[in-house]
Design a protein around this motif. Structure first.
Motif, PDB file in Angstrom:
ATOM      1  N   ASP A  17       0.881  -1.162   0.000  1.00 62.71           N
ATOM      2  CA  ASP A  17       0.000   0.000   0.000  1.00 62.71           C
ATOM      3  C   ASP A  17       0.922   1.216   0.000  1.00 62.71           C
ATOM      4  O   ASP A  17       1.889   1.272   0.777  1.00 62.71           O
ATOM      5  CB  ASP A  17      -0.904   0.011   1.230  1.00 62.71           C
ATOM      6  N   ALA A  18       0.657   2.174  -0.850  1.00 59.57           N
ATOM      7  CA  ALA A  18       1.561   3.324  -1.000  1.00 59.57           C
ATOM      8  C   ALA A  18       1.706   4.118   0.294  1.00 59.57           C
ATOM      9  O   ALA A  18       2.744   4.728   0.527  1.00 59.57           O
ATOM     10  CB  ALA A  18       1.084   4.228  -2.131  1.00 59.57           C
ATOM     11  N   ILE A  19       0.694   4.074   1.134  1.00 57.38           N
ATOM     12  CA  ILE A  19       0.781   4.790   2.405  1.00 57.38           C
ATOM     13  C   ILE A  19       1.956   4.280   3.240  1.00 57.38           C
ATOM     14  O   ILE A  19       2.515   5.002   4.061  1.00 57.38           O
ATOM     15  CB  ILE A  19      -0.561   4.708   3.182  1.00 57.38           C
ATOM     16  N   ASP A  20       2.380   3.027   2.993  1.00 57.02           N
ATOM     17  CA  ASP A  20       3.480   2.414   3.740  1.00 57.02           C
ATOM     18  C   ASP A  20       4.810   2.439   2.989  1.00 57.02           C
ATOM     19  O   ASP A  20       5.831   2.004   3.531  1.00 57.02           O
ATOM     20  CB  ASP A  20       3.137   0.953   4.063  1.00 57.02           C
ATOM     21  N   ALA A  21       4.839   2.931   1.770  1.00 53.86           N
ATOM     22  CA  ALA A  21       6.043   2.848   0.926  1.00 53.86           C
ATOM     23  C   ALA A  21       7.263   3.509   1.560  1.00 53.86           C
ATOM     24  O   ALA A  21       8.381   3.003   1.457  1.00 53.86           O
ATOM     25  CB  ALA A  21       5.780   3.449  -0.452  1.00 53.86           C
ATOM     26  N   ALA A  22       7.070   4.636   2.220  1.00 57.03           N
ATOM     27  CA  ALA A  22       8.205   5.347   2.815  1.00 57.03           C
ATOM     28  C   ALA A  22       8.820   4.575   3.984  1.00 57.03           C
ATOM     29  O   ALA A  22       9.954   4.850   4.366  1.00 57.03           O
ATOM     30  CB  ALA A  22       7.780   6.738   3.282  1.00 57.03           C
ATOM     31  N   ASN A  23       8.088   3.618   4.529  1.00 53.06           N
ATOM     32  CA  ASN A  23       8.580   2.840   5.673  1.00 53.06           C
ATOM     33  C   ASN A  23       9.216   1.514   5.275  1.00 53.06           C
ATOM     34  O   ASN A  23       9.673   0.770   6.139  1.00 53.06           O
ATOM     35  CB  ASN A  23       7.441   2.589   6.668  1.00 53.06           C
ATOM     36  N   VAL A  24       9.221   1.200   3.986  1.00 49.16           N
ATOM     37  CA  VAL A  24       9.813  -0.052   3.517  1.00 49.16           C
ATOM     38  C   VAL A  24      11.331   0.053   3.635  1.00 49.16           C
ATOM     39  O   VAL A  24      11.934   1.061   3.253  1.00 49.16           O
ATOM     40  CB  VAL A  24       9.394  -0.351   2.063  1.00 49.16           C
ATOM     41  N   LEU A  25      11.932  -0.977   4.153  1.00 51.31           N
ATOM     42  CA  LEU A  25      13.387  -1.033   4.323  1.00 51.31           C
ATOM     43  C   LEU A  25      13.988  -2.014   3.320  1.00 51.31           C
ATOM     44  O   LEU A  25      13.306  -2.944   2.870  1.00 51.31           O
ATOM     45  CB  LEU A  25      13.730  -1.479   5.743  1.00 51.31           C
ATOM     46  N   PRO A  26      15.268  -1.849   2.993  1.00 49.97           N
ATOM     47  CA  PRO A  26      15.904  -2.784   2.057  1.00 49.97           C
ATOM     48  C   PRO A  26      15.775  -4.242   2.488  1.00 49.97           C
ATOM     49  O   PRO A  26      15.543  -5.119   1.647  1.00 49.97           O
ATOM     50  CB  PRO A  26      17.359  -2.327   2.028  1.00 49.97           C
TER      51      PRO A  26
END
Length: 182
Positions: free
Chosen positions: A34-43
């Motif tokens: 979900d794009a709302i969570d994209a900034a929180n995705v880690l490598p």
């Protein structure tokens, strides 16, 4: 106006977040979020293990306006778009996205907020003539006008003239969304 069906009309911004280093090496490594969570995705979320690949990129997306020239963006931008889009009533997110693209708005910072959007948005109608007919009825334009005079009113011509002050965008289900040009 159309009735919202949450079972079929849910519009959720989604982003395919991938590893830019892997992409540059010819590998597609990533997942849909979900794009709302994209900034929180880690490598390590992408790779499943700790990695020295640090740069992530959104290489595809759904229900986010397409930035002219490229569908790609960084995860922070995807999350910013999701925040703007999710502030809109779910029933009208499709109209919001269509209007954003029609107006060539390319960043979430430029996108109108909820109140501004609903200041432009007039609703969904079968066609623009139905919208014009609603104005004629709602304003009482013919109150006191004799029927033998009112019968000569050309609603189609009135709608064509009125349309000059509006943006009309076709909906996926063959209706139109109407927006006032301010």
């Amino acid at each position: 106006m159309k009735t919202f069906n949450p079972a079929t009309d849910t519009i959720t911004p989604r982003a395919w977040v991938g590893c830019l280093s892997c992409y540059n090496d010819g590998e597609l490594v990533g997942h849909w979020y979900d794009a709302i969570d994209a900034a929180n995705v880690l490598p390590q979320d992408i790779h499943g293990v700790p990695t020295d690949h640090e740069e992530l990129w959104v290489m595809d997306h759904e229900n986010i306006p397409t930035i002219p020239g490229s569908p790609e963006m960084d995860p922070l931008t995807a999350t910013a778009w999701a925040e703007v889009i999710e502030a809109i009533t779910p029933q009208w997110r499709g109209a919001y996205l269509a209007w954003i693209e029609d107006q060539w708005i390319s960043t979430p910072v430029e996108a109108p907020g909820r109140d501004e959007f609903f200041g432009f948005f007039a609703g969904e109608y079968a066609n623009f003539t139905d919208y014009a007919d609603g104005i004629v009825c709602d304003t009482g334009m013919f109150i006191g006008v004799p029927d033998d005079v009112a019968q000569y009113f050309d609603l189609e011509r009135y709608a064509a003239d009125l349309a000059q002050g509006y943006t009309v965008i076709d909906t996926p289900d063959y209706n139109v969304w109407v927006f006032a040009n301010h």
